[in-house]
Design a protein around this motif. Structure first.
Motif, PDB file in Angstrom:
ATOM      1  N   ARG A  32       8.372 -24.623  -5.009  1.00 54.92           N
ATOM      2  CA  ARG A  32       7.112 -25.206  -4.527  1.00 54.92           C
ATOM      3  C   ARG A  32       5.907 -24.482  -5.117  1.00 54.92           C
ATOM      4  N   ARG A  33       4.800 -25.201  -5.194  1.00 54.99           N
ATOM      5  CA  ARG A  33       3.555 -24.647  -5.733  1.00 54.99           C
ATOM      6  C   ARG A  33       2.839 -23.861  -4.649  1.00 54.99           C
ATOM      7  N   ARG A  34       2.254 -22.800  -5.035  1.00 52.66           N
ATOM      8  CA  ARG A  34       1.524 -21.988  -4.066  1.00 52.66           C
ATOM      9  C   ARG A  34       0.064 -22.423  -4.015  1.00 52.66           C
ATOM     10  N   ARG A  35      -0.547 -22.174  -2.869  1.00 59.29           N
ATOM     11  CA  ARG A  35      -1.972 -22.448  -2.704  1.00 59.29           C
ATOM     12  C   ARG A  35      -2.748 -21.149  -2.529  1.00 59.29           C
ATOM     13  N   LEU A  36      -2.114 -20.162  -1.900  1.00 59.47           N
ATOM     14  CA  LEU A  36      -2.714 -18.851  -1.687  1.00 59.47           C
ATOM     15  C   LEU A  36      -1.909 -17.824  -2.486  1.00 59.47           C
ATOM     16  N   PHE A  37      -2.516 -16.689  -2.803  1.00 60.31           N
ATOM     17  CA  PHE A  37      -1.803 -15.711  -3.624  1.00 60.31           C
ATOM     18  C   PHE A  37      -1.935 -14.274  -3.144  1.00 60.31           C
ATOM     19  N   VAL A  38      -2.685 -14.019  -2.081  1.00 62.18           N
ATOM     20  CA  VAL A  38      -2.916 -12.639  -1.678  1.00 62.18           C
ATOM     21  C   VAL A  38      -1.912 -12.124  -0.659  1.00 62.18           C
ATOM     22  N   GLU A  49     -17.624 -14.567 -13.444  1.00 62.16           N
ATOM     23  CA  GLU A  49     -18.222 -15.901 -13.476  1.00 62.16           C
ATOM     24  C   GLU A  49     -17.354 -16.867 -14.286  1.00 62.16           C
ATOM     25  N   ARG A  50     -16.855 -16.412 -15.420  1.00 62.00           N
ATOM     26  CA  ARG A  50     -16.023 -17.262 -16.283  1.00 62.00           C
ATOM     27  C   ARG A  50     -14.567 -17.359 -15.825  1.00 62.00           C
ATOM     28  N   ALA A  51     -14.238 -16.656 -14.777  1.00 66.94           N
ATOM     29  CA  ALA A  51     -12.858 -16.622 -14.263  1.00 66.94           C
ATOM     30  C   ALA A  51     -11.888 -16.125 -15.325  1.00 66.94           C
ATOM     31  N   ASP A  52     -12.336 -15.107 -16.087  1.00 65.03           N
ATOM     32  CA  ASP A  52     -11.436 -14.517 -17.075  1.00 65.03           C
ATOM     33  C   ASP A  52     -10.936 -13.145 -16.620  1.00 65.03           C
ATOM     34  N   ALA A  53     -11.285 -12.781 -15.383  1.00 63.79           N
ATOM     35  CA  ALA A  53     -10.765 -11.567 -14.762  1.00 63.79           C
ATOM     36  C   ALA A  53     -10.781 -11.757 -13.256  1.00 63.79           C
ATOM     37  N   MET A  54      -9.838 -11.098 -12.588  1.00 66.53           N
ATOM     38  CA  MET A  54      -9.788 -11.122 -11.131  1.00 66.53           C
ATOM     39  C   MET A  54      -9.299  -9.781 -10.617  1.00 66.53           C
ATOM     40  N   PHE A  55      -9.703  -9.452  -9.400  1.00 67.12           N
ATOM     41  CA  PHE A  55      -9.304  -8.206  -8.747  1.00 67.12           C
ATOM     42  C   PHE A  55      -9.136  -8.531  -7.280  1.00 67.12           C
ATOM     43  N   VAL A  56      -8.030  -8.117  -6.700  1.00 68.13           N
ATOM     44  CA  VAL A  56      -7.757  -8.400  -5.290  1.00 68.13           C
ATOM     45  C   VAL A  56      -7.543  -7.098  -4.538  1.00 68.13           C
ATOM     46  N   TRP A  57      -8.361  -6.882  -3.513  1.00 64.71           N
ATOM     47  CA  TRP A  57      -8.170  -5.772  -2.583  1.00 64.71           C
ATOM     48  C   TRP A  57      -7.482  -6.307  -1.342  1.00 64.71           C
ATOM     49  N   ARG A  58      -6.595  -5.482  -0.798  1.00 64.13           N
ATOM     50  CA  ARG A  58      -5.871  -5.896   0.405  1.00 64.13           C
ATOM     51  C   ARG A  58      -5.665  -4.690   1.307  1.00 64.13           C
ATOM     52  N   GLY A  65       4.900   2.766   2.959  1.00 66.88           N
ATOM     53  CA  GLY A  65       4.322   3.946   3.590  1.00 66.88           C
ATOM     54  C   GLY A  65       2.989   4.362   2.982  1.00 66.88           C
ATOM     55  N   GLN A  66       2.556   3.706   1.908  1.00 67.45           N
ATOM     56  CA  GLN A  66       1.256   4.015   1.318  1.00 67.45           C
ATOM     57  C   GLN A  66       0.160   3.575   2.285  1.00 67.45           C
ATOM     58  N   THR A  67      -0.926   4.330   2.301  1.00 61.21           N
ATOM     59  CA  THR A  67      -2.048   4.004   3.178  1.00 61.21           C
ATOM     60  C   THR A  67      -3.316   3.845   2.363  1.00 61.21           C
ATOM     61  N   GLY A  68      -4.229   3.069   2.884  1.00 56.08           N
ATOM     62  CA  GLY A  68      -5.509   2.854   2.229  1.00 56.08           C
ATOM     63  C   GLY A  68      -5.708   1.390   1.904  1.00 56.08           C
ATOM     64  N   ILE A  69      -6.509   1.159   0.880  1.00 56.25           N
ATOM     65  CA  ILE A  69      -6.824  -0.191   0.438  1.00 56.25           C
ATOM     66  C   ILE A  69      -6.067  -0.420  -0.863  1.00 56.25           C
ATOM     67  N   ASN A  70      -5.283  -1.472  -0.895  1.00 59.23           N
ATOM     68  CA  ASN A  70      -4.392  -1.755  -2.023  1.00 59.23           C
ATOM     69  C   ASN A  70      -5.026  -2.707  -3.027  1.00 59.23           C
ATOM     70  N   CYS A  71      -4.983  -2.309  -4.294  1.00 61.36           N
ATOM     71  CA  CYS A  71      -5.314  -3.246  -5.365  1.00 61.36           C
ATOM     72  C   CYS A  71      -4.045  -4.061  -5.567  1.00 61.36           C
ATOM     73  N   ALA A  72      -4.025  -5.253  -5.013  1.00 65.10           N
ATOM     74  CA  ALA A  72      -2.823  -6.085  -5.049  1.00 65.10           C
ATOM     75  C   ALA A  72      -2.644  -6.765  -6.398  1.00 65.10           C
ATOM     76  N   ILE A  86     -12.792  -2.065 -12.959  1.00 64.56           N
ATOM     77  CA  ILE A  86     -12.158  -1.322 -11.861  1.00 64.56           C
ATOM     78  C   ILE A  86     -13.198  -0.488 -11.124  1.00 64.56           C
ATOM     79  N   ARG A  87     -14.073   0.194 -11.864  1.00 63.75           N
ATOM     80  CA  ARG A  87     -15.122   1.003 -11.217  1.00 63.75           C
ATOM     81  C   ARG A  87     -16.008   0.136 -10.316  1.00 63.75           C
ATOM     82  N   GLN A  88     -16.388  -1.040 -10.799  1.00 62.80           N
ATOM     83  CA  GLN A  88     -17.216  -1.920  -9.964  1.00 62.80           C
ATOM     84  C   GLN A  88     -16.437  -2.406  -8.743  1.00 62.80           C
ATOM     85  N   ALA A  89     -15.175  -2.735  -8.933  1.00 59.57           N
ATOM     86  CA  ALA A  89     -14.347  -3.171  -7.790  1.00 59.57           C
ATOM     87  C   ALA A  89     -14.205  -2.033  -6.781  1.00 59.57           C
TER      88      ALA A  89
END
Length: 153
Positions: A32-38, A49-58, A65-72, A86-89
């Motif tokens: 099946r096709r996915r609609r969400l990815f995080v 803006e051009r959608a040529d890069a993406m970064f997801v925090w989770r 057992g890792q703690t903190g904010i994950n770059c998924a 990465i620095r801006q994210a």
């Protein structure tokens, strides 16, 4: 530096296309096709803006057992230097989750680099171990950026 990231949502169709090209993209066994990815938890999806890069925090309870904010997910197919993205994210995540450790996993078998995770290293992260499955664990401790202790989640 001029802001590069735009905030978007889980399910952004352009980001979904980028995600599908990422080595960690989950594929449903039934096709099946996915609609969400995080995935579940607090999340922040960033795109150019051009959608040529993406970064997801989770922020979630990580079974490893890792703690903190994950770059998924981080994928850059554009002209911007990955370490700068990465620095801006990191800066954006610091505003939302101040004083929190940032971490990610890199599969050295699936990246086309003689130095897996180099873009994170160039952005000020460090290698801090491996998972049982052999993934590199990379982190950026908030304390190094003027925040509080990196063990908070």
């Amino acid at each position: 530096m001029q802001p590069i990231w735009w905030v978007t949502k889980d399910g952004d169709l352009d980001c979904l296309e980028l995600y599908e090209r990422h080595y960690s993209a989950y594929r449903y066994a039934d096709g099946r096709r996915r609609r969400l990815f995080v995935g579940p938890g607090e999340k922040l999806v960033l795109r150019t803006e051009r959608a040529d890069a993406m970064f997801v925090w989770r922020r979630f309870i990580d079974d490893s057992g890792q703690t903190g904010i994950n770059c998924a997910v981080f994928r850059n197919e554009g002209r911007h230097r990955s370490s700068g993205l990465i620095r801006q994210a990191d800066s954006i995540a610091d505003c939302i989750w101040p004083g929190r450790r940032h971490y990610t996993y890199v599969d050295p078998q699936k990246v086309a680099s003689a130095n897996p995770g180099f873009c994170f290293l160039a952005a000020g992260w460090r290698r801090c171990g491996r998972t049982r499955g052999g993934l590199l664990i990379m982190e950026r401790i908030a304390q190094e950026q003027g925040g509080s202790d990196g063990n908070q989640d």
